[in-house]
Scaffold this active site. Sequence first.
Site, PDB file in Angstrom:
ATOM      1  CE  LYS A 116      -3.641  -2.158   2.776  1.00  0.00           C
ATOM      2  NZ  LYS A 116      -4.733  -2.508   1.893  1.00  0.00           N
ATOM      3  CD  GLU A 200      -4.539   5.713   4.612  1.00  0.00           C
ATOM      4  OE1 GLU A 200      -3.692   5.745   3.699  1.00  0.00           O
ATOM      5  OE2 GLU A 200      -5.678   5.223   4.455  1.00  0.00           O
ATOM      6  CG  HIS A 235     -11.560  -1.308   8.822  1.00  0.00           C
ATOM      7  ND1 HIS A 235     -12.073  -0.038   8.723  1.00  0.00           N
ATOM      8  CD2 HIS A 235     -10.920  -1.345  10.009  1.00  0.00           C
ATOM      9  CE1 HIS A 235     -11.747   0.652   9.794  1.00  0.00           C
ATOM     10  NE2 HIS A 235     -11.054  -0.119  10.596  1.00  0.00           N
ATOM     11  NE  ARG A 297      -7.804  -9.273  -4.276  1.00  0.00           N
ATOM     12  CZ  ARG A 297      -8.911  -8.852  -3.690  1.00  0.00           C
ATOM     13  NH1 ARG A 297     -10.088  -9.170  -4.190  1.00  0.00           N
ATOM     14  NH2 ARG A 297      -8.874  -8.086  -2.624  1.00  0.00           N
TER      15      ARG A 297
HETATM   16  P1  ADP Z   1     -12.736  -7.589  -1.997  1.00  0.00           P
HETATM   17  O1  ADP Z   1     -12.331  -8.524  -3.078  1.00  0.00           O
HETATM   18  O2  ADP Z   1     -14.071  -7.074  -2.234  1.00  0.00           O
HETATM   19  O3  ADP Z   1     -11.718  -6.548  -1.656  1.00  0.00           O
HETATM   20  P2  ADP Z   1     -12.332  -8.473   0.671  1.00  0.00           P
HETATM   21  O4  ADP Z   1     -11.342  -7.389   0.780  1.00  0.00           O
HETATM   22  O5  ADP Z   1     -13.376  -8.541   1.718  1.00  0.00           O
HETATM   23  O6  ADP Z   1     -13.006  -8.456  -0.744  1.00  0.00           O
HETATM   24  O7  ADP Z   1     -11.700  -9.890   0.635  1.00  0.00           O
HETATM   25  C1  ADP Z   1     -10.679 -10.180  -0.222  1.00  0.00           C
HETATM   26  C2  ADP Z   1      -9.453 -10.385   0.599  1.00  0.00           C
HETATM   27  O8  ADP Z   1      -9.777 -11.188   1.715  1.00  0.00           O
HETATM   28  C3  ADP Z   1      -8.411 -11.087  -0.167  1.00  0.00           C
HETATM   29  O9  ADP Z   1      -7.438 -10.198  -0.654  1.00  0.00           O
HETATM   30  C4  ADP Z   1      -7.842 -12.029   0.855  1.00  0.00           C
HETATM   31  O10 ADP Z   1      -6.834 -11.411   1.600  1.00  0.00           O
HETATM   32  C5  ADP Z   1      -8.981 -12.316   1.782  1.00  0.00           C
HETATM   33  N1  ADP Z   1      -9.815 -13.450   1.360  1.00  0.00           N
HETATM   34  C6  ADP Z   1     -11.116 -13.414   1.061  1.00  0.00           C
HETATM   35  N2  ADP Z   1     -11.551 -14.612   0.714  1.00  0.00           N
HETATM   36  C7  ADP Z   1     -10.525 -15.436   0.797  1.00  0.00           C
HETATM   37  C8  ADP Z   1     -10.344 -16.806   0.551  1.00  0.00           C
HETATM   38  N3  ADP Z   1     -11.316 -17.599   0.090  1.00  0.00           N
HETATM   39  N4  ADP Z   1      -9.162 -17.310   0.773  1.00  0.00           N
HETATM   40  C9  ADP Z   1      -8.163 -16.562   1.208  1.00  0.00           C
HETATM   41  N5  ADP Z   1      -8.247 -15.277   1.434  1.00  0.00           N
HETATM   42  C10 ADP Z   1      -9.414 -14.698   1.230  1.00  0.00           C
HETATM   43  P1  ADP Z   2      -7.790  -3.734   2.702  1.00  0.00           P
HETATM   44  O1  ADP Z   2      -6.572  -4.065   1.915  1.00  0.00           O
HETATM   45  O2  ADP Z   2      -7.845  -4.478   3.974  1.00  0.00           O
HETATM   46  O3  ADP Z   2      -9.016  -3.811   1.868  1.00  0.00           O
HETATM   47  P2  ADP Z   2      -8.064  -0.845   2.531  1.00  0.00           P
HETATM   48  O4  ADP Z   2      -6.910   0.080   2.550  1.00  0.00           O
HETATM   49  O5  ADP Z   2      -8.728  -1.065   1.233  1.00  0.00           O
HETATM   50  O6  ADP Z   2      -7.586  -2.217   3.160  1.00  0.00           O
HETATM   51  O7  ADP Z   2      -9.138  -0.339   3.594  1.00  0.00           O
HETATM   52  C1  ADP Z   2     -10.238  -1.136   3.957  1.00  0.00           C
HETATM   53  C2  ADP Z   2     -11.342  -0.278   4.553  1.00  0.00           C
HETATM   54  O8  ADP Z   2     -10.888   0.471   5.677  1.00  0.00           O
HETATM   55  C3  ADP Z   2     -11.911   0.763   3.627  1.00  0.00           C
HETATM   56  O9  ADP Z   2     -12.892   0.231   2.783  1.00  0.00           O
HETATM   57  C4  ADP Z   2     -12.457   1.801   4.588  1.00  0.00           C
HETATM   58  O10 ADP Z   2     -13.707   1.431   5.093  1.00  0.00           O
HETATM   59  C5  ADP Z   2     -11.483   1.762   5.718  1.00  0.00           C
HETATM   60  N1  ADP Z   2     -10.449   2.783   5.541  1.00  0.00           N
HETATM   61  C6  ADP Z   2      -9.294   2.641   4.875  1.00  0.00           C
HETATM   62  N2  ADP Z   2      -8.565   3.773   4.899  1.00  0.00           N
HETATM   63  C7  ADP Z   2      -9.283   4.663   5.602  1.00  0.00           C
HETATM   64  C8  ADP Z   2      -9.062   6.022   6.012  1.00  0.00           C
HETATM   65  N3  ADP Z   2      -7.956   6.657   5.700  1.00  0.00           N
HETATM   66  N4  ADP Z   2     -10.024   6.631   6.733  1.00  0.00           N
HETATM   67  C9  ADP Z   2     -11.146   5.974   7.091  1.00  0.00           C
HETATM   68  N5  ADP Z   2     -11.402   4.716   6.749  1.00  0.00           N
HETATM   69  C10 ADP Z   2     -10.489   4.046   6.020  1.00  0.00           C
HETATM   70 MG    MG Z   3      -9.363  -2.738   0.254  1.00  0.00          MG
END
Ligand code: ADP
Ligand code: ADP
Ligand code: MG
Length: 671
Positions: A116, A200, A235, A297
Site C-alpha cells: 500500500k 494515514e 473494515h 485481481r
Molecule cells: P474484496 O475482493 O471485495 O476486496 P475483501 O477485501 O473482503 O473483498 O476480501 C478479499 C481479501 O480477503 C483477499 O485479498 C484475501 O486477503 C482475503 N480473502 C477473502 N476470501 C478469501 C479466501 N477464500 N481465501 C483466502 N483469502 C481470502
Molecule cells: P484492505 O486491503 O484491507 O481492503 P483498505 O486500505 O482497502 O484495506 O481499507 C479497507 C477499509 O478500511 C476501507 O474500505 C475503509 O472502510 C477503511 N479505511 C481505509 N482507509 C481509511 C481512512 N484513511 N479513513 C477511514 N477509513 C479508512
Molecule cells: Mg481494500
Amino acid sequence: MFRKILIANRGEIACRVIRTAHRMGAATVAVYSEADANAMHVAMADEAVLLGPPPVQESYLLMDKIIAAAQRTGADAIHPGYGFLSENAAFAEACAAAGIVFIGPPADAIRAMGEKAAAKALMQQADVPVVPGYHGDDQDDDVLSGAADEIGYPVLIKAVSGGGGKGMRQVNDPGKFASALKGARREGLSSFGDDKVLVEKYLERPRHIEIQVFADQQGNVVHLFERDCSVQRRHQKVLEEAPAPGMTPQMRRAMGDAAVAAAKAIGYVGAGTVEFIADVSHGLSEDAFFFMEMNTRLQVEHPVTEMITGQDLVEWQLRVAAGEPLPLSQDELVIDGHAVEARVYSENPQKKFLPATGTLHRLRPPMEGPHLRVDTGVREGDEVSMYYDPMIAKLIVWDRDRPSALRRLHDALERYEIAGVITNVNFLAAVAAHPAFAAGDLETGFIDKHKDDLIPAPGPIPDQALALACLDMLLARQGHAAPADPYSPWSLVDGWRLNDRGHDELCFVGDDGDEITVTVHYPTTGGYLLSLPGGEMPANGEIDDGGTLWADLDGLRVSAAAVHDGDKVTILSGGRAHRIERLDKMALRDFDLEEGGKVTAPLPGKVVQVQVEAGASVKKGDPLLILEAMKMEHTIAAPRDAVIANIPFGPGEQVEEGAELVMFEVEVEDS
Ligand code: ADP
Ligand code: ADP
Ligand code: MG
C-alpha cells in the site's frame, strides 16, 4: 482460447470461474485440500488434484504443488480467483516459467500495487489523489508516532501488505498509538509475512467507492463504472452496490479517469479494482476522493458490475489473458439498472460478527432468475470449517432502479433458509429495509451508527416461534408412536394420564439463556392448546413428506421448517431463524458450578499472545489473551474483575472451541 484451466482456489469463486470456463468450452481442473474432498468446486470441475492437509499453508498456498498439478493435467492456464495466490507476483512468475498462462496482471504490476505504501507513492507521481499520511520506509516507532502527531488524530495504521480488512488499527488518541502499532505489525506479520506499516489520516465520514478497470495486452484500458462498498464491519465489506447512490456524471468521470490513469501508470493488464475513499462530510465531491489501494485481481463483489453492464468479467479475463483485445470500448459500456450484493456469512452479528463454524444442516437459497443470482460454493450438509473464509454465499439482485432492487434483496433474504450455523441473514435483511440505507445515506460507519436498529439485543423467543417448535415436537411424537393396540389408553399419545387432567410440559432455552416452559393441553376437539408466555394459543398442523411444517395457530396459517441439530432446533419461518434449545426435564442440566470462574474459547483457533500472568488482578474488560481464528485476531477480555489462577495455553498453541483459556481464583467472601 485456453483448452484447460486450473483454478487455484476453492469455494464460490472457484465455482464461479468453472462455470464461465465450461460455457466457453474450456475444461477445468480443481485443486483441493483434504477438508474439501467432497466440496462443490471439486464436483464441478472435470478433474481435481489433491494438494494436502486442510491448513492453507499446506494446500492452497503451495505454489509448486499447484504448478505441478497443472502440468500433470495438461492445463494451459491458471486462474487464481481472489485471496490465496491471486496477488502473489512470485506465483505469476512461476507460472510463466513453467509455460502456463497466469490469468491476471503481469508480475510487475502486482508488485507495484502489492504494498500500500509504495502504491501510494506511485499514485502521487501519476497525479492520482491519495489519502494524506506517512508512507515512508523508516519504520522507527518514534518516526511513526511523530507522523501520526503531524497528520493529526484520529489516524489509521495499516499493514502495508494487508488485505481483507486485516492488519488495520484505528487510533483516536496518542496514548493508544503504541499498542495499536504493535497489533497492526503483529497481524501484518502473521497474516502477510510483513510487519511494515503506513499511517494515514482517518477520515471521519468516509464512503468506500471503487472503480472496476480492465486492460488488454494491446494497451487499451477501460473502466466499468463504480461500486459502493461502504457498508462494512471490521473494515470488511458486507453489502455492495452499483451504481453508487448519489453519484454524479462529473464525479464518475473524475474517478473513472483517475482509475484508468492508475492502471496505465503500472502497465496493467486484466481485471483490477482501484479503491477510493470519498470524504462525504460535505456530500460527494470531485475534489474529496482519495486513492486507497489497488486490488490486482477479480474482486469478491464483481457480480454487481456484471449485473449492471451485462458483461461476464471472468470471460473478459480469459479473453484478455489469451491475447484478445477488450470485448468493448469505453463508449460501448453503459449502466443499466441497479444491482446489490449481500454477503451471507456464517457469523454472529450479536457477538461482534464473530465467525461461526458448523454444519449447514439446511441450506435453501431463494430461486435464481434474471433478477436474482446466488454465487455459492457450499451445499446442504457441507461444513463451514475453521480453516477457510466463513462466507456461505453472495446474493445478488438486479432491478431497474435502486428502490426496486432493495425490495428484491429484502424479499430474497427472507426466503433464504439456513440452519446449522448462525448467519448474518436477518442482519442483512435489516440493512436492506433500513430507512437510512434506502435514502442512500451511506458511510463506512453505517453499521455502527445504526447498530441498535440493525442488531437487536437478544430477546425472548416470540410466541409464534415457540408454538412452532412445540408443534414440531408434538407432531413428530405423534408420527413416531406405533401403538400395538390402538384402543389401549397406554398407546395414546395425547398426554392422557391416570389421575391427571392430561397435560404435558415442554421446556426450552432461548438465545438470552432464559428457560421457558410451555404447557400443552389436549382438547377433545383435536389439536393442542398451548400455554405460551403471552397467553393461550390453539395450535394444530402437519408435517409433509418434504419436512415442511404446515401450522394453524389460532386460525393463522403459516409454514415453517424445523431443522434439528442435537438438542437444538432451528425454526425458519416468515424470513426469520430462531435457534431454540430443548431441555429434557429428566436430564440434569450441566450447570457450570463455577459460572464466571473461567473464560473459554468462543471459537477454535490459535493463541497468539498471552497478556496476563497467574496471580495478576484484572479489571472487567482488560485484555487477557489474543486468539487468532479464521484469519482474524480476537482479543479475549476479562468478563469481570478477578484474579488470574491459571492460563493453560501458551502462544502458538491450537485450542478447540470451548477450551478453558483462563481460570480465575475462586472468590472468598469476607465474613
Ligand atoms: P474484496 O475482493 O471485495 O476486496 P475483501 O477485501 O473482503 O473483498 O476480501 C478479499 C481479501 O480477503 C483477499 O485479498 C484475501 O486477503 C482475503 N480473502 C477473502 N476470501 C478469501 C479466501 N477464500 N481465501 C483466502 N483469502 C481470502
Ligand atoms: P484492505 O486491503 O484491507 O481492503 P483498505 O486500505 O482497502 O484495506 O481499507 C479497507 C477499509 O478500511 C476501507 O474500505 C475503509 O472502510 C477503511 N479505511 C481505509 N482507509 C481509511 C481512512 N484513511 N479513513 C477511514 N477509513 C479508512
Ligand atoms: Mg481494500
